[in-house]
Design a protein around this motif. Structure first.
Motif, short mmCIF file in Angstrom:
data_model
loop_
_atom_site.label_atom_id
_atom_site.label_comp_id
_atom_site.label_asym_id
_atom_site.label_seq_id
_atom_site.Cartn_x
_atom_site.Cartn_y
_atom_site.Cartn_z
N HIS A 27 0.85 -1.19 0.00
CA HIS A 27 0.00 0.00 0.00
C HIS A 27 0.89 1.24 0.00
O HIS A 27 1.43 1.62 1.03
CB HIS A 27 -0.90 -0.04 1.23
N ASN A 67 -2.88 6.76 -0.97
CA ASN A 67 -3.89 7.32 -0.07
C ASN A 67 -3.36 8.01 1.18
O ASN A 67 -4.03 8.09 2.21
CB ASN A 67 -4.90 6.22 0.33
N TYR A 122 -18.09 1.14 8.09
CA TYR A 122 -16.98 1.10 9.06
C TYR A 122 -17.46 0.64 10.42
O TYR A 122 -18.19 1.37 11.10
CB TYR A 122 -16.36 2.49 9.19
C1 PHB Z 1 -10.03 4.46 5.46
O1 PHB Z 1 -10.06 3.80 6.50
O2 PHB Z 1 -10.78 5.41 5.27
C2 PHB Z 1 -9.05 4.12 4.42
C3 PHB Z 1 -8.11 3.15 4.67
C4 PHB Z 1 -7.19 2.83 3.70
C5 PHB Z 1 -7.21 3.50 2.50
C6 PHB Z 1 -8.15 4.45 2.24
C7 PHB Z 1 -9.09 4.76 3.21
O3 PHB Z 1 -6.32 3.22 1.56
#
Ligand code: PHB
Length: 357
Positions: free
Chosen positions: A175, A178, A342
């Motif tokens: 990763h 973001n 979430y």
């Molecule tokens: C999030 O928890 O909002 C989140 C997590 C990982 C990402 C993007 C958003 O890559």
């Protein structure tokens, strides 16, 4: 045969039966200790007809944690939890990569061992609030990593890769998108280092290069993907020249022989997409996995035109465990419920119906 979403594709050591990929999705439903549990097994099992599943972002270390109830891959209990997930997906005939995550500054002392400051390339506080067990709390100014601490984190990526392979994953995705740790090194808005890891493009990309080399040394490059998000402003990210930065990064990654490059082709916050992603794809040269607001029609068009090799779907996969079959039939899709994205329980997680239910 015309190449389309339903055509097979060789990706590293795997042959995907279709080009429909389940995107990594944070769902905040791990058990105590950030351990995958039974409902997580069922969730991934239900989605095993995807060409490839990429798991939710998963912490490589206790310092890598940035949100409540997100899973890790650094403890034995976590490895065992993931073994149940990979076993279930493989039993259904599916394929699954683990996404390796370190959040860097997108954390909070209350989520860190000994309530320490989050770590980052530079001591630059992101605008916004951390998601903690006590609710939203303002981000703090992170502690800039010392030069000698960087190899320790690179080794954590290697150890997490060994753990992922032990847990039965078919590969791992790094990763680097973001606004999390690797992306914080890549973009100049969050990296003001003056040592070998900051300044020029080459130096900002050095951390990703070292992590990729370490992960490939464990798994083999043909079991490693990398995710980038060149113009995503999420997590208070910016870069002075994103096209140049990510043309360079894609070219650097081309040398590894990776399974694929996964690109978030726009800004998650505004939906804007202004860069030339064809150039980034060309600089990489290998399998290109596109993401960001694709639907069936746009994905088919992108694959049939040869612009991309695969497409990943996020929110559509939350609500449609049998997305491949629904796309194949042109069936109606279940609507996702953002209230249950979430955290929480099985509701909004494993209770979206398949067509035959
Ligand atoms: C999030 O928890 O909002 C989140 C997590 C990982 C990402 C993007 C958003 O890559």
């Amino acid at each position: 045969m015309n190449t389309d979403l339903f055509s097979p594709l060789t990706v590293g050591r795997l042959v995907l039966p279709n080009r429909i990929v389940m995107a990594p999705l944070t769902r905040n439903r791990a058990a105590e200790g950030n351990v995958p549990q039974a409902m997580n097994v069922e969730y991934y099992r239900q989605r095993a007809t995807a060409g490839l599943i990429i798991t939710e972002a998963t912490q490589i270390s206790p310092q890598g944690v940035g949100y409540p109830a997100t899973p890790g891959i650094h403890s034995e209990a976590q490895v065992e939890g993931w073994q149940a997930v990979t076993g279930a997906v493989h039993e259904q005939g599916g394929r699954i990569y683990l996404q390796l995550w370190h959040v860097g500054r997108i954390s909070h002392p209350s989520l860190q061992p000994d309530n320490a400051l989050p770590l980052a390339p530079s001591a630059i506080r992101p605008a916004g609030e951390a998601v903690t067990y006590e609710g939203l709390q303002a981000f703090v100014t992170p502690r800039a990593l010392g030069r000698d601490e960087i190899p320790v984190i690179v080794e954590q990526y290697a150890q997490a890769t060994r753990n992922a392979l032990r847990a039965g994953f078919d590969g791992v995705e790094i990763h680097a998108a973001n606004g999390y740790l690797i992306d914080q090194f890549l973009r100049d808005g969050s990296n003001q280092r003056t040592d070998a890891y900051g300044g020029t493009l080459e130096k900002r990309a050095r951390f990703l290069k070292e992590v990729t080399a370490a992960v490939c040394a464990e798994a083999g490059a043909d079991r490693v993907g990398v995710r980038l998000s060149p113009e995503n402003s999420f997590n208070d990210m910016r870069d002075g020249d994103p096209q140049a930065t990510f043309d360079h990064v894609a070219g650097l990654l081309a040398g590894f022989g990776l399974a694929y490059l996964h690109v978030v082709e726009g800004d998650m916050m505004t939906g804007e997409s202004t860069l030339d992603y064809g150039r980034i794809r060309a600089a990489f040269g290998g399998n290109y996995l596109a993401n960001c607001n694709y639907d069936l029609a746009r994905a088919q068009q992108a694959i049939q035109s040869g612009a991309v090799d695969m497409v990943s779907f996020g929110t559509l996969y939350i609500a449609n465990p049998d997305l491949v079959e629904r796309f194949r039939q042109g069936a109606t899709l279940n609507a996702p419920d953002p209230e249950t994205f979430y955290g929480g329980d099985e509701h909004g997680y494993t209770d979206y119906p398949a067509l035959d239910q």
